[in-house]
Design an enzyme around this catalytic site. Structure first.
Site, PDB file in Angstrom:
ATOM      1  N   PRO A 230      41.274 -64.199 -16.799  1.00 51.02           N
ATOM      2  CA  PRO A 230      40.506 -64.044 -18.045  1.00 51.02           C
ATOM      3  C   PRO A 230      39.120 -64.667 -17.930  1.00 51.02           C
ATOM      4  O   PRO A 230      38.940 -65.718 -17.308  1.00 51.02           O
ATOM      5  CB  PRO A 230      41.364 -64.783 -19.086  1.00 51.02           C
ATOM      6  CG  PRO A 230      42.728 -64.849 -18.493  1.00 51.02           C
ATOM      7  CD  PRO A 230      42.537 -64.924 -17.017  1.00 51.02           C
ATOM      8  N   GLY A 231      38.140 -64.009 -18.521  1.00 51.57           N
ATOM      9  CA  GLY A 231      36.790 -64.553 -18.578  1.00 51.57           C
ATOM     10  C   GLY A 231      35.930 -64.274 -17.372  1.00 51.57           C
ATOM     11  O   GLY A 231      34.838 -64.833 -17.262  1.00 51.57           O
ATOM     12  N   THR A 232      36.388 -63.411 -16.463  1.00 50.14           N
ATOM     13  CA  THR A 232      35.607 -63.153 -15.252  1.00 50.14           C
ATOM     14  C   THR A 232      34.629 -62.000 -15.422  1.00 50.14           C
ATOM     15  O   THR A 232      33.873 -61.705 -14.489  1.00 50.14           O
ATOM     16  CB  THR A 232      36.546 -62.853 -14.073  1.00 50.14           C
ATOM     17  OG1 THR A 232      37.473 -61.830 -14.448  1.00 50.14           O
ATOM     18  CG2 THR A 232      37.310 -64.105 -13.679  1.00 50.14           C
ATOM     19  N   THR A 235      35.395 -56.699 -18.883  1.00 52.00           N
ATOM     20  CA  THR A 235      34.882 -55.858 -19.976  1.00 52.00           C
ATOM     21  C   THR A 235      33.368 -55.709 -19.870  1.00 52.00           C
ATOM     22  O   THR A 235      32.825 -54.620 -20.092  1.00 52.00           O
ATOM     23  CB  THR A 235      35.265 -56.485 -21.329  1.00 52.00           C
ATOM     24  OG1 THR A 235      36.685 -56.656 -21.380  1.00 52.00           O
ATOM     25  CG2 THR A 235      34.822 -55.586 -22.467  1.00 52.00           C
ATOM     26  N   GLU A 450      43.918 -96.515 -14.940  1.00 48.92           N
ATOM     27  CA  GLU A 450      42.847 -95.688 -14.398  1.00 48.92           C
ATOM     28  C   GLU A 450      42.250 -96.293 -13.137  1.00 48.92           C
ATOM     29  O   GLU A 450      41.839 -95.572 -12.220  1.00 48.92           O
ATOM     30  CB  GLU A 450      41.758 -95.473 -15.459  1.00 48.92           C
ATOM     31  CG  GLU A 450      42.234 -94.794 -16.732  1.00 48.92           C
ATOM     32  CD  GLU A 450      42.854 -93.441 -16.474  1.00 48.92           C
ATOM     33  OE1 GLU A 450      42.491 -92.790 -15.471  1.00 48.92           O
ATOM     34  OE2 GLU A 450      43.722 -93.030 -17.264  1.00 48.92           O
ATOM     35  N   HIS A 453      44.296 -95.177 -10.137  1.00 51.53           N
ATOM     36  CA  HIS A 453      43.940 -93.825  -9.672  1.00 51.53           C
ATOM     37  C   HIS A 453      42.639 -93.859  -8.866  1.00 51.53           C
ATOM     38  O   HIS A 453      42.548 -93.288  -7.764  1.00 51.53           O
ATOM     39  CB  HIS A 453      43.760 -92.876 -10.873  1.00 51.53           C
ATOM     40  CG  HIS A 453      45.044 -92.513 -11.544  1.00 51.53           C
ATOM     41  ND1 HIS A 453      46.109 -91.961 -10.880  1.00 51.53           N
ATOM     42  CD2 HIS A 453      45.420 -92.615 -12.849  1.00 51.53           C
ATOM     43  CE1 HIS A 453      47.088 -91.743 -11.735  1.00 51.53           C
ATOM     44  NE2 HIS A 453      46.700 -92.127 -12.944  1.00 51.53           N
ATOM     45  N   ASP A 526      51.317 -87.685 -14.810  1.00 50.51           N
ATOM     46  CA  ASP A 526      51.154 -87.852 -13.358  1.00 50.51           C
ATOM     47  C   ASP A 526      52.432 -87.480 -12.619  1.00 50.51           C
ATOM     48  O   ASP A 526      52.399 -86.829 -11.565  1.00 50.51           O
ATOM     49  CB  ASP A 526      50.779 -89.299 -13.048  1.00 50.51           C
ATOM     50  CG  ASP A 526      49.486 -89.711 -13.725  1.00 50.51           C
ATOM     51  OD1 ASP A 526      48.636 -88.828 -13.921  1.00 50.51           O
ATOM     52  OD2 ASP A 526      49.333 -90.893 -14.069  1.00 50.51           O
TER      53      ASP A 526
END
Length: 672
Positions: A230-232, A235, A450, A453, A526
């Site tokens: 979608p969105g490429t 249309t 955080e 990570h 995670d």
């Protein structure tokens, strides 16, 4: 990444009323007609009948000064010197001899001699009107009725036609014809899909000059199927084909064919092709064709339902016309796997064009197309934006620039600057910042989560997936985020990089356990992510001692008519070995990440303390702590962002609200 359930209630959309027969409108017009007739024929002067007098009596009353006003109208239909005298008396008289009803109106008809005419004129109360003929009398009586009857007929017929149009238009096609001037789109408005444009370029040449292909014996494809995420721009590319060829463009959705009435969809298909033949050469674009083109025979009960009848009609119509007529079908879908095989065979949809997500060059081209309408500052470099947005579609890139423009306008700027684009990119990819109320304990827990990570990824990164930013400010549904932006597009997944991602995903939980001596549910996202990656490595990618064997393709969709029962394609012993391999991979990376965090405990605490102090640090600050032991460059604080965020009112913590107090973690670094 911890997820917070923020569900918002949405008001249901109200459907527009159908075009149907409306009795209320007819009742209103009928009331207007009755009121008009009452005003026309029931005026106060006509509530009683006028008294009938003789001409001589009228002359005497006029000479006696008893007449208020009157009218003399010659009437040729009664004979020579015949006249009709009407008027109003000053005093009431009986309507007829012996009647009790009184009136001031009178009427006299008869022969009016010259002497009586002179006597009436001397009274100076009469006005003369031109003589009336039989034709004018008929016209005066008939024309008002004809006008009223015609008006009522027009209103009734219009209402009946509208009611009939709503009932009889089910079988008509709902394809919309785009105007050439206002809705014209060309290839210059489409970027990021050069290969797809080359595929459809010959369609444009055929529509402009069909003889160029027919004289060589070639046949242009009857149908073109555009497949892609979608969105490429599927249309948009179809509209560009019509705009370049300057031919009519009919657009319809696949869901417009399917109705609750039997045979309506098939009738609409036939009417759509008939409209195409009348407007040839033209393009017919069917968006989301999977709504009507799914495999036949799907479902537990089988049968020939309305959708299958519509698909059968579509198959027959696509076989029943020739491309020499100049009608080309272009369809778009992001689910080609569910389409019926008869629809995809040559002779119907001869060509399939895959419109993929844009690469680095394509993203920059797309950004330049959408940047034409936005006032950008000189420091905005679209190439840097394209490099930092891998995996985004054309629609998402257009939304990114739009969000940047809105953000710059909210900050009272005249042009969009680079910082606005960066903030818009983070908002689109990771969610908008939300100032949630967190106490010191929750903030500390989120900071170390955080930091775990960021530390593991900073140590294991080979330059492919560097840390972009670390924050403990809630974004989207998470209470904290560790952001990664790949330096290039992700085309393949190497085994060592997947193992590094698993170790990085477990770093937050390990940091909580190492520093705080306890674990929380903040690592739920995670754990799901690392388990998903490990299962793909074992079952799909052959990255385990089980060998290059695919164990993942074992779930067929029941309602696609493939298999009613879902059977596993491997034994229980193999399933047990798959689970063991997944656990082994995760346990090994858990130990690996634990060793990294234990050895670099000081760097972990410095990263967490920086997050507690500044709330947000960049990836370069993490690398500076790892290399030099402290932050070398100043941490930038954006005051504009704080102005956009409203302060949160303090409130007491809710009981049993575990989802609202989860520590943050990183979003999925790369699709697995």
């Amino acid at each position: 990444m911890p997820e917070v359930d923020n569900k918002k209630k949405r008001r249901p959309l109200k459907n527009l009323p159908p075009d149907r027969f409306q009795p209320k409108v007819l009742f209103i017009w009928f009331a207007i007609f009755v009121a008009a007739m009452a005003l026309l024929y029931w005026t106060p002067g006509r509530m009683t009948s006028p008294a009938t007098l003789k001409i001589q009596q009228v002359v005497e009353l006029a000479e006696g000064g008893k007449i208020k006003e009157g009218v003399i109208r010659p009437d040729a239909s009664g004979g020579r010197d015949w006249a009709v005298v009407t008027g109003e008396l000053k005093e009431s008289i009986p309507e007829a001899p012996g009647s009790s009803t009184m009136t001031k109106q009178f009427r006299a008809a008869g022969r009016l001699t010259d002497s009586n005419m002179e006597r009436l004129q001397k009274a100076q109360v009469f006005a003369e009107q031109p003589a009336t003929t039989l034709l004018t009398q008929i016209a005066a009586q008939v024309v008002p009725f004809l006008i009223i009857i015609g008006l009522l007929y027009f209103l009734f017929v219009r209402q009946l036609k509208q009611a009939g149009r709503g009932a009889l238009s089910f079988g008509k096609s709902r394809a919309k014809l785009l105007t050439r001037d206002r809705d014209k789109v060309t290839f210059a408005d489409v970027a990021g899909c050069d290969e797809a444009k080359e595929e459809v370029a010959e369609v444009v040449e055929f529509l402009k000059d069909p003889k160029k292909f027919t004289k060589m014996g070639g046949r242009i494809p009857k149908g073109i199927l555009m497949v892609g995420p979608p969105g490429t721009g599927k249309t948009l590319l179809a509209k560009a084909v019509a705009g370049e060829a300057e031919v009519p463009f009919f657009s319809i959705s696949g869901s417009d064919f399917v109705e609750m009435f039997v045979g309506v969809g098939a009738s609409r298909v036939r009417d759509m092709f008939e409209q195409g033949r009348k407007n040839a050469p033209c393009l017919i674009f069917i968006d989301e064709i999977d709504a009507v083109g799914r495999q036949r025979g799907a479902g537990l009960g089988g049968g020939n339902d309305e959708r299958e009848q519509t698909l059968n009609s579509l198959l027959v119509e696509m076989d029943g016309f020739d491309t020499t007529e100049g009608v080309i079908i272009i369809a778009a879908t992001n689910r080609p796997d569910v389409l019926d095989s008869a629809l995809l065979r040559p002779g119907r949809f001869d060509r399939q064009i895959y419109v993929d997500l844009p690469d680095l060059v394509g993203r920059e081209q797309i950004l330049r197309v959408h940047a034409r309408k936005i006032s950008l500052a000189e420091n905005v470099e679209l190439s840097i934006i394209a490099r930092g947005t891998p995996g985004l579609s054309g629609a998402e890139l257009a939304n990114l620039l739009n969000e940047a423009a809105l953000l710059a306008a909210r900050r009272n700027k005249k042009k969009v600057e680079m910082i606005d684009v960066d903030d818009a990119r983070e908002k689109v990819q990771f969610g908008r910042e939300r100032r949630r109320l967190m106490d010191d304990e929750e903030k500390k827990l989120t900071a170390f989560h955080e930091a775990g990570h960021a530390l593991v990824q900073g140590v294991l990164d080979d330059g492919y997936l560097p840390v972009h930013k670390v924050t403990i400010i809630p974004r989207g549904r998470s209470l904290g985020s560790t952001m990664f932006i790949p330096k290039k597009d992700v085309l393949t997944h190497a085994k060592q990089r997947m193992l590094n991602q698993i170790a990085m995903g477990l770093g937050g939980r390990i940091a909580e356990e190492t520093v705080l001596g306890d674990i929380s549910s903040g690592a739920a996202g995670d754990i799901k992510q690392v388990t998903k990656i490990a299962r793909h490595m074992v079952c799909d990618w052959g990255m385990s001692p089980l060998g290059p064997i695919a164990y993942g393709d074992n779930h067929d969709t029941v309602f696609l008519g493939r298999e009613i029962t879902r059977n596993e394609k491997y034994s229980e012993e193999t399933a047990r070995r798959i689970d063991e391999e997944i656990r082994r991979i995760i346990d090994e990376q858990y130990q690996r990440a634990t060793q990294i965090i234990t050895e670099r405990r000081d760097a972990l605490e410095k990263i967490a303390n920086a997050l507690i102090e500044f709330e947000t640090i960049e990836g370069k600050h993490v690398l500076e702590i790892l290399q030099h032991g402290n932050i070398q460059t100043p941490v930038f604080r954006d005051p504009l962002t704080k102005q956009d965020t409203k302060p949160v009112e303090k409130r007491p913590p809710e009981k049993n609200a575990a989802a609202d107090t989860l520590p943050g973690s990183s979003p999925a670094p790369t699709p697995a």
